[in-house]
Design a protein around this motif. Structure first.
Motif, PDB file in Angstrom:
ATOM      1  N   SER A   1       8.006   4.962   4.689  1.00  0.00           N
ATOM      2  CA  SER A   1       8.777   6.295   4.608  1.00  0.00           C
ATOM      3  C   SER A   1       9.668   6.086   5.768  1.00  0.00           C
ATOM      4  O   SER A   1       9.479   6.280   7.233  1.00  0.00           O
ATOM      5  N   LEU A   2      11.066   6.029   5.735  1.00  0.00           N
ATOM      6  CA  LEU A   2      11.899   5.884   6.665  1.00  0.00           C
ATOM      7  C   LEU A   2      13.145   6.851   6.684  1.00  0.00           C
ATOM      8  O   LEU A   2      13.287   7.572   5.590  1.00  0.00           O
ATOM      9  N   MET A   3      13.984   7.195   7.924  1.00  0.00           N
ATOM     10  CA  MET A   3      15.126   7.931   7.642  1.00  0.00           C
ATOM     11  C   MET A   3      14.750   9.284   7.256  1.00  0.00           C
ATOM     12  O   MET A   3      15.428   9.906   6.344  1.00  0.00           O
ATOM     13  N   ASP A   4      13.792   9.901   7.635  1.00  0.00           N
ATOM     14  CA  ASP A   4      13.388  11.189   7.415  1.00  0.00           C
ATOM     15  C   ASP A   4      12.913  11.604   5.649  1.00  0.00           C
ATOM     16  O   ASP A   4      13.053  12.583   5.297  1.00  0.00           O
ATOM     17  N   ALA A   5      12.564  10.523   5.043  1.00  0.00           N
ATOM     18  CA  ALA A   5      12.344  10.504   3.759  1.00  0.00           C
ATOM     19  C   ALA A   5      10.847  11.316   3.678  1.00  0.00           C
ATOM     20  O   ALA A   5      10.135  11.328   4.693  1.00  0.00           O
ATOM     21  N   GLY A   6      10.729  12.178   2.604  1.00  0.00           N
ATOM     22  CA  GLY A   6       9.513  12.756   2.362  1.00  0.00           C
ATOM     23  C   GLY A   6       8.509  12.024   1.217  1.00  0.00           C
ATOM     24  O   GLY A   6       8.971  12.004   0.140  1.00  0.00           O
ATOM     25  N   VAL A   7       7.694  11.321   1.509  1.00  0.00           N
ATOM     26  CA  VAL A   7       6.752  10.651   0.645  1.00  0.00           C
ATOM     27  C   VAL A   7       5.171  11.019   0.455  1.00  0.00           C
ATOM     28  O   VAL A   7       4.600  11.179   1.752  1.00  0.00           O
ATOM     29  N   PHE A   8       4.741  11.411  -0.480  1.00  0.00           N
ATOM     30  CA  PHE A   8       3.279  11.745  -0.763  1.00  0.00           C
ATOM     31  C   PHE A   8       2.750  10.549  -1.537  1.00  0.00           C
ATOM     32  O   PHE A   8       2.876  10.172  -2.602  1.00  0.00           O
ATOM     33  N   VAL A   9       1.690  10.074  -0.801  1.00  0.00           N
ATOM     34  CA  VAL A   9       1.084   8.757  -1.292  1.00  0.00           C
ATOM     35  C   VAL A   9      -0.296   9.255  -1.823  1.00  0.00           C
ATOM     36  O   VAL A   9      -1.250   9.786  -0.817  1.00  0.00           O
ATOM     37  N   GLU A  10      -0.650   9.021  -3.193  1.00  0.00           N
ATOM     38  CA  GLU A  10      -1.840   9.447  -3.500  1.00  0.00           C
ATOM     39  C   GLU A  10      -2.513   8.522  -4.747  1.00  0.00           C
ATOM     40  O   GLU A  10      -1.852   8.110  -5.516  1.00  0.00           O
ATOM     41  N   ALA A  11      -3.998   8.586  -4.261  1.00  0.00           N
ATOM     42  CA  ALA A  11      -4.767   7.713  -5.390  1.00  0.00           C
ATOM     43  C   ALA A  11      -4.299   6.299  -5.622  1.00  0.00           C
ATOM     44  O   ALA A  11      -4.328   5.883  -6.768  1.00  0.00           O
ATOM     45  N   ASN A  12      -3.879   5.775  -4.612  1.00  0.00           N
ATOM     46  CA  ASN A  12      -3.713   4.293  -4.445  1.00  0.00           C
ATOM     47  C   ASN A  12      -4.748   3.420  -3.953  1.00  0.00           C
ATOM     48  O   ASN A  12      -5.483   3.917  -3.367  1.00  0.00           O
ATOM     49  N   VAL A  13      -4.841   2.069  -4.265  1.00  0.00           N
ATOM     50  CA  VAL A  13      -5.713   1.307  -3.761  1.00  0.00           C
ATOM     51  C   VAL A  13      -4.912   0.270  -2.893  1.00  0.00           C
ATOM     52  O   VAL A  13      -4.060  -0.494  -3.287  1.00  0.00           O
ATOM     53  N   PHE A  14      -5.407  -0.023  -1.709  1.00  0.00           N
ATOM     54  CA  PHE A  14      -4.830  -0.883  -0.868  1.00  0.00           C
ATOM     55  C   PHE A  14      -5.768  -1.916  -0.476  1.00  0.00           C
ATOM     56  O   PHE A  14      -7.116  -1.650  -0.062  1.00  0.00           O
ATOM     57  N   GLU A  15      -5.805  -3.081  -0.952  1.00  0.00           N
ATOM     58  CA  GLU A  15      -6.815  -4.281  -0.707  1.00  0.00           C
ATOM     59  C   GLU A  15      -6.214  -5.330   0.085  1.00  0.00           C
ATOM     60  O   GLU A  15      -5.079  -6.064   0.037  1.00  0.00           O
ATOM     61  N   ASP A  16      -6.591  -5.607   1.280  1.00  0.00           N
ATOM     62  CA  ASP A  16      -6.147  -6.614   2.303  1.00  0.00           C
ATOM     63  C   ASP A  16      -4.755  -6.407   2.447  1.00  0.00           C
ATOM     64  O   ASP A  16      -3.872  -7.233   2.404  1.00  0.00           O
ATOM     65  N   VAL A  17      -4.404  -5.196   3.013  1.00  0.00           N
ATOM     66  CA  VAL A  17      -3.212  -4.648   3.339  1.00  0.00           C
ATOM     67  C   VAL A  17      -3.053  -4.456   4.709  1.00  0.00           C
ATOM     68  O   VAL A  17      -3.815  -3.281   5.199  1.00  0.00           O
ATOM     69  N   GLU A  18      -2.245  -5.064   5.648  1.00  0.00           N
ATOM     70  CA  GLU A  18      -2.552  -4.814   6.937  1.00  0.00           C
ATOM     71  C   GLU A  18      -2.062  -3.302   7.413  1.00  0.00           C
ATOM     72  O   GLU A  18      -2.707  -2.742   8.205  1.00  0.00           O
ATOM     73  N   HIS A  19      -1.110  -2.919   6.742  1.00  0.00           N
ATOM     74  CA  HIS A  19      -0.483  -1.574   7.389  1.00  0.00           C
ATOM     75  C   HIS A  19      -0.254  -0.862   5.727  1.00  0.00           C
ATOM     76  O   HIS A  19       0.780  -0.993   5.132  1.00  0.00           O
ATOM     77  N   PRO A  20      -1.173  -0.137   5.272  1.00  0.00           N
ATOM     78  CA  PRO A  20      -1.127   0.577   3.913  1.00  0.00           C
ATOM     79  C   PRO A  20       0.073   1.630   3.897  1.00  0.00           C
ATOM     80  O   PRO A  20       0.893   1.199   3.072  1.00  0.00           O
ATOM     81  N   THR A  21       0.291   2.108   5.001  1.00  0.00           N
ATOM     82  CA  THR A  21       1.516   3.110   5.031  1.00  0.00           C
ATOM     83  C   THR A  21       2.160   2.881   6.508  1.00  0.00           C
ATOM     84  O   THR A  21       1.510   2.794   7.407  1.00  0.00           O
ATOM     85  N   LEU A  22       3.702   2.885   6.640  1.00  0.00           N
ATOM     86  CA  LEU A  22       4.094   3.157   7.666  1.00  0.00           C
ATOM     87  C   LEU A  22       5.214   4.223   7.676  1.00  0.00           C
ATOM     88  O   LEU A  22       5.896   4.506   6.699  1.00  0.00           O
ATOM     89  N   THR A  23       5.427   4.811   8.890  1.00  0.00           N
ATOM     90  CA  THR A  23       6.591   5.966   9.005  1.00  0.00           C
ATOM     91  C   THR A  23       7.836   5.209   9.943  1.00  0.00           C
ATOM     92  O   THR A  23       8.739   6.108  10.194  1.00  0.00           O
ATOM     93  N   VAL A  24       7.443   4.059  10.577  1.00  0.00           N
ATOM     94  CA  VAL A  24       8.419   3.588  11.407  1.00  0.00           C
ATOM     95  C   VAL A  24       8.384   2.026  10.886  1.00  0.00           C
ATOM     96  O   VAL A  24       7.353   1.412  10.798  1.00  0.00           O
ATOM     97  N   TYR A  25       9.405   1.314  10.802  1.00  0.00           N
ATOM     98  CA  TYR A  25       9.608  -0.130  10.492  1.00  0.00           C
ATOM     99  C   TYR A  25      10.908  -0.646  10.891  1.00  0.00           C
ATOM    100  O   TYR A  25      11.969  -0.046  10.659  1.00  0.00           O
ATOM    101  N   GLY A  26      10.823  -1.938  11.221  1.00  0.00           N
ATOM    102  CA  GLY A  26      12.002  -2.601  11.637  1.00  0.00           C
ATOM    103  C   GLY A  26      13.018  -1.895  12.592  1.00  0.00           C
ATOM    104  O   GLY A  26      12.544  -1.389  13.581  1.00  0.00           O
ATOM    105  N   ASP A  27      14.192  -2.054  12.245  1.00  0.00           N
ATOM    106  CA  ASP A  27      15.220  -1.243  13.131  1.00  0.00           C
ATOM    107  C   ASP A  27      15.740   0.096  12.530  1.00  0.00           C
ATOM    108  O   ASP A  27      16.542   0.585  13.233  1.00  0.00           O
ATOM    109  N   SER A  28      15.042   0.619  11.799  1.00  0.00           N
ATOM    110  CA  SER A  28      15.300   2.022  11.350  1.00  0.00           C
ATOM    111  C   SER A  28      15.267   2.805  12.382  1.00  0.00           C
ATOM    112  O   SER A  28      14.128   3.274  12.976  1.00  0.00           O
TER     113      SER A  28
END
Length: 83
Positions: free
Chosen positions: A22-49
């Motif tokens: 979620s970048l640039m002040d977006a509002g994201v609701f992450v619910e009932a997901n499966v993350f398997e072998d994912v280094e960063h399941p969620t991010l609020t800062v990424y790259g040069d955003s």
């Protein structure tokens, strides 16, 4: 980017660098997901955003994955459907 009330629901992420960003002040609701072998399941800062996003999470399953990163608030009232 710039969205409000994005609902990421009931997905399966496997062997990814990241799952949901979620970048640039977006509002994201992450619910009932499966993350398997994912280094960063969620991010609020990424790259040069230049601005972080807002992200809340509920009832996600982590299997050999990093921690869920949250930030700020997301008004869940924008989700206008039942499930």
């Amino acid at each position: 980017r710039f969205s409000e009330g994005v609902h990421v629901f009931n997905n399966y992420f496997r062997n990814n660098e990241y799952g949901v960003a979620s970048l640039m002040d977006a509002g994201v609701f992450v619910e009932a997901n499966v993350f398997e072998d994912v280094e960063h399941p969620t991010l609020t800062v990424y790259g040069d955003s230049p601005d972080p996003g807002r992200l809340v999470a509920k009832d996600n399953l982590l299997i050999r994955s990093g921690n869920i990163e949250t930030r700020g608030e997301v008004p869940l009232s924008v989700i206008k459907y039942s499930y």
